[in-house]
Write a protein that holds these residues in place. Structure first.
Motif, PDB file in Angstrom:
ATOM      1  N   LEU A   1       6.898  -9.987   5.282  1.00 44.51           N
ATOM      2  CA  LEU A   1       8.236  -9.403   5.400  1.00 44.51           C
ATOM      3  C   LEU A   1       8.141  -7.914   5.690  1.00 44.51           C
ATOM      4  N   SER A   2       7.412  -7.551   6.741  1.00 40.64           N
ATOM      5  CA  SER A   2       7.269  -6.153   7.153  1.00 40.64           C
ATOM      6  C   SER A   2       6.573  -5.322   6.077  1.00 40.64           C
ATOM      7  N   GLY A   3       5.261  -5.372   6.091  1.00 43.27           N
ATOM      8  CA  GLY A   3       4.487  -4.542   5.177  1.00 43.27           C
ATOM      9  C   GLY A   3       4.280  -5.140   3.806  1.00 43.27           C
TER      10      GLY A   3
ATOM     11  N   ASP B   1       2.097  -7.624   3.162  1.00 46.34           N
ATOM     12  CA  ASP B   1       0.870  -8.416   3.171  1.00 46.34           C
ATOM     13  C   ASP B   1       0.065  -8.229   1.895  1.00 46.34           C
ATOM     14  N   TYR B   2       0.178  -7.079   1.231  1.00 40.47           N
ATOM     15  CA  TYR B   2      -0.548  -6.855  -0.018  1.00 40.47           C
ATOM     16  C   TYR B   2      -0.002  -7.768  -1.117  1.00 40.47           C
ATOM     17  N   VAL B   3       1.294  -8.029  -1.095  1.00 40.06           N
ATOM     18  CA  VAL B   3       1.889  -8.964  -2.058  1.00 40.06           C
ATOM     19  C   VAL B   3       1.412 -10.387  -1.779  1.00 40.06           C
ATOM     20  N   ASN B   4       1.363 -10.752  -0.508  1.00 38.02           N
ATOM     21  CA  ASN B   4       0.898 -12.094  -0.142  1.00 38.02           C
ATOM     22  C   ASN B   4      -0.537 -12.320  -0.594  1.00 38.02           C
ATOM     23  N   ALA B   5      -1.387 -11.295  -0.449  1.00 41.82           N
ATOM     24  CA  ALA B   5      -2.787 -11.429  -0.854  1.00 41.82           C
ATOM     25  C   ALA B   5      -2.906 -11.642  -2.362  1.00 41.82           C
TER      26      ALA B   5
ATOM     27  N   ASP C   1      11.479  -0.471  -9.856  1.00 42.19           N
ATOM     28  CA  ASP C   1      12.317   0.690  -9.530  1.00 42.19           C
ATOM     29  C   ASP C   1      12.034   1.208  -8.122  1.00 42.19           C
ATOM     30  N   LYS C   2      12.002   0.275  -7.167  1.00 40.82           N
ATOM     31  CA  LYS C   2      11.810   0.559  -5.746  1.00 40.82           C
ATOM     32  C   LYS C   2      10.419   1.115  -5.416  1.00 40.82           C
ATOM     33  N   ARG C   3       9.474   0.903  -6.311  1.00 40.60           N
ATOM     34  CA  ARG C   3       8.102   1.357  -6.023  1.00 40.60           C
ATOM     35  C   ARG C   3       7.452   0.461  -4.979  1.00 40.60           C
ATOM     36  N   TYR C   4       7.726  -0.829  -5.061  1.00 45.74           N
ATOM     37  CA  TYR C   4       7.209  -1.792  -4.089  1.00 45.74           C
ATOM     38  C   TYR C   4       8.408  -2.455  -3.412  1.00 45.74           C
ATOM     39  N   VAL C   5       8.619  -2.148  -2.156  1.00 49.29           N
ATOM     40  CA  VAL C   5       9.785  -2.635  -1.414  1.00 49.29           C
ATOM     41  C   VAL C   5       9.344  -3.187  -0.070  1.00 49.29           C
ATOM     42  N   ILE C   6      10.238  -3.945   0.545  1.00 51.12           N
ATOM     43  CA  ILE C   6       9.990  -4.489   1.880  1.00 51.12           C
ATOM     44  C   ILE C   6       9.976  -3.351   2.893  1.00 51.12           C
ATOM     45  N   GLY C   7       8.986  -3.380   3.779  1.00 54.07           N
ATOM     46  CA  GLY C   7       8.883  -2.359   4.806  1.00 54.07           C
ATOM     47  C   GLY C   7       7.984  -1.199   4.452  1.00 54.07           C
ATOM     48  N   GLN C   8       7.407  -1.204   3.268  1.00 52.08           N
ATOM     49  CA  GLN C   8       6.531  -0.110   2.839  1.00 52.08           C
ATOM     50  C   GLN C   8       5.232  -0.697   2.284  1.00 52.08           C
ATOM     51  N   ALA C   9       4.126  -0.376   2.927  1.00 55.81           N
ATOM     52  CA  ALA C   9       2.825  -0.893   2.503  1.00 55.81           C
ATOM     53  C   ALA C   9       2.373  -0.222   1.218  1.00 55.81           C
ATOM     54  N   ALA C  10       1.496  -0.887   0.493  1.00 58.07           N
ATOM     55  CA  ALA C  10       0.972  -0.361  -0.769  1.00 58.07           C
ATOM     56  C   ALA C  10      -0.423  -0.920  -0.990  1.00 58.07           C
ATOM     57  N   ASP C  11      -1.114  -0.345  -1.974  1.00 58.37           N
ATOM     58  CA  ASP C  11      -2.472  -0.764  -2.302  1.00 58.37           C
ATOM     59  C   ASP C  11      -2.422  -2.047  -3.122  1.00 58.37           C
ATOM     60  N   ALA C  12      -3.177  -3.050  -2.694  1.00 59.82           N
ATOM     61  CA  ALA C  12      -3.139  -4.356  -3.353  1.00 59.82           C
ATOM     62  C   ALA C  12      -3.702  -4.293  -4.772  1.00 59.82           C
ATOM     63  N   ALA C  13      -4.745  -3.490  -5.005  1.00 58.11           N
ATOM     64  CA  ALA C  13      -5.347  -3.410  -6.340  1.00 58.11           C
ATOM     65  C   ALA C  13      -4.373  -2.789  -7.341  1.00 58.11           C
ATOM     66  N   LYS C  14      -3.696  -1.724  -6.920  1.00 58.32           N
ATOM     67  CA  LYS C  14      -2.717  -1.097  -7.814  1.00 58.32           C
ATOM     68  C   LYS C  14      -1.541  -2.018  -8.069  1.00 58.32           C
ATOM     69  N   PHE C  15      -1.116  -2.718  -7.022  1.00 54.88           N
ATOM     70  CA  PHE C  15      -0.005  -3.651  -7.208  1.00 54.88           C
ATOM     71  C   PHE C  15      -0.405  -4.793  -8.136  1.00 54.88           C
ATOM     72  N   LEU C  16      -1.637  -5.294  -8.028  1.00 50.49           N
ATOM     73  CA  LEU C  16      -2.100  -6.372  -8.898  1.00 50.49           C
ATOM     74  C   LEU C  16      -2.044  -5.951 -10.356  1.00 50.49           C
ATOM     75  N   SER C  17      -2.482  -4.729 -10.651  1.00 52.59           N
ATOM     76  CA  SER C  17      -2.457  -4.240 -12.029  1.00 52.59           C
ATOM     77  C   SER C  17      -1.024  -4.172 -12.559  1.00 52.59           C
ATOM     78  N   TRP C  18      -0.126  -3.619 -11.746  1.00 56.57           N
ATOM     79  CA  TRP C  18       1.281  -3.528 -12.178  1.00 56.57           C
ATOM     80  C   TRP C  18       1.895  -4.918 -12.313  1.00 56.57           C
ATOM     81  N   PHE C  19       1.611  -5.789 -11.379  1.00 56.63           N
ATOM     82  CA  PHE C  19       2.248  -7.099 -11.348  1.00 56.63           C
ATOM     83  C   PHE C  19       1.833  -7.943 -12.548  1.00 56.63           C
TER      84      PHE C  19
END
Length: 311
Positions: free
Chosen positions: A169-171, A173-177, A249-267
């Motif tokens: 959904l536009s950027g 892919d880190y969530v999908n991984a 709080d809009k840290r991870y949104v559609i259209g904005q890429a992010a680091d998968a490792a950091k997102f995994l820790s938060w998620f």
């Protein structure tokens, strides 16, 4: 013998028929009205359903009012509308477009509008299973890892349950991984596959509602990934991304890429909190599946070894 006229017999039969039972209901506008209860009947419009247009991966909000309360999906065009009483978007759509079959996205009950009666037909179970797939037994879940049977979507494309693609959904892919990786963690996957929709109801002292919603949306996506009743060979994480956006709080949104490792820790921490987890060990499915132990060994060096090294 006495002969009774046919017209009189008809009137006598009509008079002897019991009147339909009446019940009260609250319509979409909050007005209490008395309606005549109708028996469940077969709908003559079932052949108008277009399964190739149905997509239940989007957020469940009305396409006109943007409300998420009492939302129905039109099974002819796939659009979402609110309510089914007079003057509601779903009722108006059924009259203007002659689309008559709708499904409640929360209860999975199917109705025919504008006549407003419930439709009960076994041929519609595949639509209900696609909307909210369920795994009824632990044995069915255990068989997933050994399954090699391909499933087929409504377009004729084959796929293997559990090995389906996630739309980017536009950027995102880190969530999908991260989602694909967590879908292979068997204890965590099994928890969400057997999860019931009312398992994480909000309590007074419970976790914040946005984290509870995040856990529910992740569970729904997990069941769609492993379902063999999908209408498409790929799944869209649209609802999960909306929940992630609100919970972060809009840290991870559609259209904005992010680091998968950091997102995994938060998620994982957000899922842990959304499942009611705390600081205690094994307080949530995330904790039980992923919390490990660290073995620390202290090597004591003798005086002789230290003297040899210093020499």
């Amino acid at each position: 013998p006495f002969c009774i006229p046919a017209s009189k017999m008809k009137r006598t039969a009509e008079a002897s028929e019991p009147e339909p039972k009446k019940r009260s209901r609250v319509d979409a506008d909050g007005i209490i009205s008395a309606v005549v209860s109708r028996p469940r009947q077969k709908c003559p419009y079932l052949d108008t359903i277009q399964r190739n247009l149905l997509d239940f991966d989007f957020e469940k909000v009305c396409s006109e009012t943007l409300s998420n309360h009492n939302v129905y999906a039109c099974l002819v065009c796939g659009k979402y509308f609110q309510g089914r009483g007079p003057h509601t978007p779903a009722y108006t759509h059924s009259v203007q477009c002659m689309h008559h079959v709708f499904i409640n996205l929360a209860t999975k009950r199917i109705y025919c509008l504008p006549d407003n009666y419930e439709v009960v037909d076994s041929s519609l179970k595949d639509i209900q299973d696609c909307l909210d797939p369920r795994f009824e037994s632990d044995e069915a879940i255990r068989r997933l890892d050994k399954n090699t049977t391909l499933s087929r979507d409504v377009f004729g494309v084959t796929y293997l349950p559990g090995f389906v693609g996630l739309n980017n959904l536009s950027g995102t892919d880190y969530v999908n991984a991260v989602v694909q990786a967590l879908a292979r963690v068997v204890p965590l996957r099994n928890h969400f596959l057997r999860e019931k929709s009312d398992q994480h109801q909000l309590e007074i002292d419970g976790p914040p509602r946005n984290l509870v919603t995040l856990a529910e949306r992740f569970g729904t996506l997990m069941r769609k990934i492993w379902s063999d009743k999908n209408f498409k060979s790929c799944v869209s994480p649209h609802e999960l991304m909306q929940a992630i956006s609100l919970a972060s709080d809009k840290r991870y949104v559609i259209g904005q890429a992010a680091d998968a490792a950091k997102f995994l820790s938060w998620f994982l921490n957000a899922l842990h909190a959304g499942l009611g987890g705390g600081k205690k060990k094994s307080s949530s499915a995330v904790n039980r599946a992923l919390r490990g132990t660290v073995l620390v060994k202290q090597l004591h060096r003798t005086r002789k070894i230290m003297e040899l090294q210093s020499g």
